[in-house]
Design an enzyme around this catalytic site. Structure first.
Site, short mmCIF file in Angstrom:
data_model
loop_
_atom_site.label_atom_id
_atom_site.label_comp_id
_atom_site.label_asym_id
_atom_site.label_seq_id
_atom_site.Cartn_x
_atom_site.Cartn_y
_atom_site.Cartn_z
N ASN A 165 -52.43 20.01 -13.47
CA ASN A 165 -52.63 18.71 -12.82
C ASN A 165 -53.38 18.88 -11.51
O ASN A 165 -54.23 18.06 -11.16
CB ASN A 165 -51.30 18.01 -12.52
CG ASN A 165 -50.53 17.59 -13.75
OD1 ASN A 165 -49.31 17.71 -13.81
ND2 ASN A 165 -51.23 17.08 -14.75
N HIS A 167 -45.33 14.06 -21.85
CA HIS A 167 -46.66 14.14 -21.21
C HIS A 167 -47.34 12.77 -21.19
O HIS A 167 -46.94 11.86 -21.91
CB HIS A 167 -47.54 15.12 -22.01
CG HIS A 167 -46.93 16.46 -22.19
ND1 HIS A 167 -47.15 17.50 -21.32
CD2 HIS A 167 -46.05 16.92 -23.13
CE1 HIS A 167 -46.46 18.56 -21.73
NE2 HIS A 167 -45.78 18.23 -22.81
N ARG A 170 -44.34 23.29 -18.88
CA ARG A 170 -44.18 22.36 -17.76
C ARG A 170 -43.09 21.33 -18.04
O ARG A 170 -42.44 20.82 -17.12
CB ARG A 170 -45.51 21.70 -17.39
CG ARG A 170 -46.23 20.97 -18.52
CD ARG A 170 -47.65 20.64 -18.07
NE ARG A 170 -48.45 19.85 -18.99
CZ ARG A 170 -49.19 20.33 -19.99
NH1 ARG A 170 -49.17 21.62 -20.25
NH2 ARG A 170 -49.94 19.54 -20.72
N GLU A 220 -48.15 17.60 -25.76
CA GLU A 220 -49.27 16.77 -25.29
C GLU A 220 -50.40 16.72 -26.31
O GLU A 220 -50.56 17.63 -27.13
CB GLU A 220 -49.78 17.29 -23.93
CG GLU A 220 -50.92 16.49 -23.29
CD GLU A 220 -50.66 14.99 -23.10
OE1 GLU A 220 -50.21 14.31 -24.05
OE2 GLU A 220 -50.94 14.49 -21.99
N ARG A 265 -42.77 11.99 -17.43
CA ARG A 265 -43.66 13.13 -17.59
C ARG A 265 -43.00 14.34 -16.93
O ARG A 265 -42.10 14.20 -16.10
CB ARG A 265 -45.00 12.88 -16.88
CG ARG A 265 -45.85 11.81 -17.52
CD ARG A 265 -47.08 11.51 -16.68
NE ARG A 265 -48.04 12.60 -16.66
CZ ARG A 265 -49.18 12.56 -15.95
NH1 ARG A 265 -49.48 11.52 -15.21
NH2 ARG A 265 -50.02 13.59 -15.99
N HIS A 266 -43.48 15.52 -17.29
CA HIS A 266 -43.09 16.75 -16.59
C HIS A 266 -43.48 16.62 -15.11
O HIS A 266 -44.34 15.79 -14.75
CB HIS A 266 -43.84 17.93 -17.21
CG HIS A 266 -45.33 17.66 -17.25
ND1 HIS A 266 -46.15 17.90 -16.17
CD2 HIS A 266 -46.11 17.12 -18.21
CE1 HIS A 266 -47.37 17.52 -16.47
NE2 HIS A 266 -47.39 17.04 -17.71
O1 F6P Z 1 -54.13 15.43 -17.18
C1 F6P Z 1 -52.88 15.68 -17.75
C2 F6P Z 1 -52.90 15.43 -19.23
O2 F6P Z 1 -51.59 15.45 -19.74
C3 F6P Z 1 -53.79 16.39 -20.03
O3 F6P Z 1 -53.12 17.57 -20.45
C4 F6P Z 1 -54.22 15.53 -21.18
O4 F6P Z 1 -55.37 16.00 -21.80
C5 F6P Z 1 -54.40 14.20 -20.50
O5 F6P Z 1 -53.45 14.13 -19.49
C6 F6P Z 1 -54.28 12.99 -21.39
O6 F6P Z 1 -54.72 11.86 -20.65
P1 F6P Z 1 -56.15 11.24 -20.92
O7 F6P Z 1 -56.07 10.77 -22.35
O8 F6P Z 1 -56.26 10.10 -19.95
O9 F6P Z 1 -57.20 12.27 -20.74
#
Ligand code: F6P
Length: 196
Positions: A15, A148, A61, A82, A8-9
């Protein structure tokens, strides 16, 4: 096969505020990770780094995380961006839980099939990653994928044979590199083995 590294970044401002989506910059901690990552990759690959391919998400990022990694070729893949959180882009999980409890619950109940309004779900990400997977499997150079959380869950599950149902909850930590060593696939050799 050549090793494939996934990361990941580094930690982003998003975050820190536990928000979804957005295209924010790295935090100071995330920025330090970019330097640590570059050193780690150099130590892993040694002279082999001159063959390295960096495949990066176009988000800030991610590009900020990858920028210090020396390589043969750097490319950005739209497919590595992402999961698109649609109308909730930039919101925190807490805000969604409070203001849109039905959406929040629907996602909790079926995270794999849930699709954000005007955005994506995990199955959409799996589909758009198809060309990336095909290219990774063909590649004869080492590759580092800088992307991501949701995207890396999909790639990790594919290469580790984890079911789609479990995939959206695979823990993928920040500031961690996963190394995959693809096994070479020799259909003729295994057919001979089975016959023996
Ligand atoms: O929280 C970081 C992130 O990359 C968000 O940008 C994204 O919406 C999420 O994680 C994805 O993870 P999850 O599906 O668990 O919400």
């Amino acid at each position: 096969g050549c090793p494939v590294y996934l990361t990941r970044h580094g930690e982003s401002l998003g975050n820190q505020t536990k928000s979804m989506g957005g295209d924010g910059n790295l935090s100071e901690t995330g920025d330090r990770y970019a330097g640590v990552l570059a050193d780690f990759v150099a130590a892993q690959l040694g002279a082999g780094q001159s063959r390295l391919l960096v495949w990066c998400s176009p988000m800030k990022r991610a590009t900020q995380t990858a920028r210090a990694v020396k390589c043969h070729r750097y490319s950005q893949w739209q497919a590595l961006t992402e999961l698109d959180t649609g109308v909730f882009n930039g919101c925190s999980y807490k805000q969604v839980e409070r203001d849109y409890p039905d959406e929040f619950t629907a996602r909790e109940v079926d995270k794999l099939c849930y699709r954000y309004p005007e955005g994506e779900g995990y199955l959409d990400v799996v589909n758009r990653l198809d060309p990336v997977v095909v290219a990774l499997e063909k590649e004869d150079r080492p590759v580092i994928v800088v992307s991501h959380q949701a995207v890396l869950r999909c790639l990790y599950a594919y290469f580790h044979d984890i079911s789609l149902r479990e995939m959206p909850r695979i823990p993928i930590s920040l500031h961690t590199v996963v190394k995959l060593t693809p096994v070479d696939y020799h259909p003729e050799a295994s057919a001979a083995g089975a016959a023996a």
